[in-house]
Scaffold this active site. Sequence first.
Site, PDB file in Angstrom:
ATOM      1  N   MET A 156       0.851  -1.206   0.000  1.00  0.00           N
ATOM      2  CA  MET A 156       0.000   0.000   0.000  1.00  0.00           C
ATOM      3  C   MET A 156       0.881   1.249   0.000  1.00  0.00           C
ATOM      4  SD  MET A 156      -3.199   0.778  -0.090  1.00  0.00           S
ATOM      5  CE  MET A 156      -4.640   0.203   0.793  1.00  0.00           C
ATOM      6  N   GLY A 157       1.753   1.331  -0.990  1.00  0.00           N
ATOM      7  CA  GLY A 157       2.528   2.562  -1.186  1.00  0.00           C
ATOM      8  C   GLY A 157       1.697   3.523  -2.026  1.00  0.00           C
ATOM      9  N   ARG A 158       2.401   4.408  -2.734  1.00  0.00           N
ATOM     10  CA  ARG A 158       1.668   5.430  -3.510  1.00  0.00           C
ATOM     11  C   ARG A 158       0.694   4.799  -4.510  1.00  0.00           C
ATOM     12  NH1 ARG A 158       7.009   6.468  -3.698  1.00  0.00           N
ATOM     13  NH2 ARG A 158       7.792   8.362  -2.756  1.00  0.00           N
ATOM     14  N   THR A 238       1.183  -5.035 -11.685  1.00  0.00           N
ATOM     15  CA  THR A 238       1.742  -3.931 -12.477  1.00  0.00           C
ATOM     16  C   THR A 238       3.027  -3.414 -11.817  1.00  0.00           C
ATOM     17  OG1 THR A 238       0.305  -2.382 -11.295  1.00  0.00           O
ATOM     18  CG2 THR A 238      -0.466  -3.127 -13.447  1.00  0.00           C
ATOM     19  N   SER A 239       3.635  -4.224 -10.928  1.00  0.00           N
ATOM     20  CA  SER A 239       4.829  -3.712 -10.225  1.00  0.00           C
ATOM     21  C   SER A 239       6.109  -4.250 -10.856  1.00  0.00           C
ATOM     22  CB  SER A 239       4.741  -4.035  -8.739  1.00  0.00           C
ATOM     23  OG  SER A 239       4.689  -5.434  -8.514  1.00  0.00           O
ATOM     24  N   ARG A 240       6.570  -5.422 -10.417  1.00  0.00           N
ATOM     25  CA  ARG A 240       7.717  -6.067 -11.047  1.00  0.00           C
ATOM     26  C   ARG A 240       7.401  -7.555 -11.171  1.00  0.00           C
ATOM     27  NH1 ARG A 240       8.769  -1.776 -12.464  1.00  0.00           N
ATOM     28  NH2 ARG A 240      10.714  -0.596 -12.317  1.00  0.00           N
ATOM     29  N   GLU A 269      11.959  -9.349 -19.371  1.00  0.00           N
ATOM     30  CA  GLU A 269      11.298  -8.469 -20.345  1.00  0.00           C
ATOM     31  C   GLU A 269      12.278  -8.140 -21.455  1.00  0.00           C
ATOM     32  OE1 GLU A 269       9.714  -5.140 -18.182  1.00  0.00           O
ATOM     33  OE2 GLU A 269       8.427  -6.404 -16.965  1.00  0.00           O
ATOM     34  N   HIS A 288       4.530  -3.895 -20.182  1.00  0.00           N
ATOM     35  CA  HIS A 288       5.094  -2.918 -19.221  1.00  0.00           C
ATOM     36  C   HIS A 288       4.753  -1.474 -19.636  1.00  0.00           C
ATOM     37  CE1 HIS A 288       8.422  -2.420 -15.986  1.00  0.00           C
ATOM     38  NE2 HIS A 288       7.498  -1.476 -15.896  1.00  0.00           N
TER      39      HIS A 288
HETATM   40  C1  DGY Z   1       8.734   2.360 -13.103  1.00  0.00           C
HETATM   41  O1  DGY Z   1       8.941   3.569 -13.282  1.00  0.00           O
HETATM   42  O2  DGY Z   1       9.426   1.692 -12.350  1.00  0.00           O
HETATM   43  C2  DGY Z   1       7.609   1.769 -13.840  1.00  0.00           C
HETATM   44  O3  DGY Z   1       7.665   0.399 -13.855  1.00  0.00           O
HETATM   45  C3  DGY Z   1       7.560   2.361 -15.234  1.00  0.00           C
HETATM   46  O4  DGY Z   1       6.339   2.102 -15.816  1.00  0.00           O
END
Ligand code: DGY
Length: 332
Positions: A156-158, A238-240, A269, A288
């Site tokens: 629960m970061g930004r 959607t993170s890593r 990737e 990505h």
């Molecule tokens: C980041 O900035 O780390 C994001 O993955 C880019 O979309």
Amino acid sequence: MVRVLVVVTRRIAESALNTLLGRFEVRLYDSDEPPSRCWLESNIGDADGVVCTLSDRFDSELFKKAERLKVLSSMSVGLDHVDLDAATMRGVYVTYTPDVLTDATADLTWALLLGVARRVSEAERFLRGGLWRVAWAPNMFLGSDVYGKTLGIVGMGRIGYAVAKRARGFDMQILYYQRRRLSEDVEKVIGARYVELDELLRRSDFVSIHLPLTEQTRGLINEERLRLMKPTAYLINTSRGAVIDEAALIKALKDGWIRGVALDVYSVEPLSKDNQLLRFENVLLTPHIGSATTETRKRMAELAVDNLTAVLIGRLPLHLANPDVVRIRPLG
Ligand code: DGY
């Protein structure tokens, strides 16, 4: 005047590039594709600053070649491509671009969540493939409700917080997990309940991952944890990519432990054409693009340039990832 050279490893927004050109000598790798390792090695030896992206790997070997380097400014919020300890030891300030991409990434998370729940890309493939023969059928492309369901946010970061804010419009119950619990006041404002990770996985209809990639988070969502999820649940990341054990995820999809998956990030990737994830209809995949809006990429490039400029003129940058560097190479 002393020559100050800035290497830019990718074509970036014109406004940001012009700011650099007005102040420094610039060596631009004028492409949307990343430079080769060889190009980086032979072009950073005389650079005072570098603007890079998350697909340029800066490890200790590369830092050794960057003899004059004072600042590495990454146009990204994630910094798993940079060896921060090596940078600090060599007195290189490492900066990054949080905040400006929060909303774009939260929006894409929601696009993926809704897309996988309502089978949007699967249905579009069907239509474009000329397979739509019955105008309307009671059982055609049945997905899952989103409204009123339980969303589990891991991290629960930004960005996690921005995803939670959007969930309120869908009347969802929000559970969250991260190492440090938020204050009760913040929890109240966002309407989220703190639970341990295993409980979150057991109870959520949608699990969305928003963690940085670190030694602690690598492979966190492993086979054991995937098995805790409901067979009707969806996993969104959607993170890593490497936060999820991809081999275990493929097993989960093959054996139907979960109902669907939506991913914007992968352990390697770009995703190889042979990756088994491509074989599943209930997997929604994007390349990505979490922060990929014109406005956001412009803001990221401008912030990366501001961070870099601050260090080169002897000021503390707005977003410094390795504050210990100040002791090794004081500014001024
Ligand atoms: C980041 O900035 O780390 C994001 O993955 C880019 O979309």
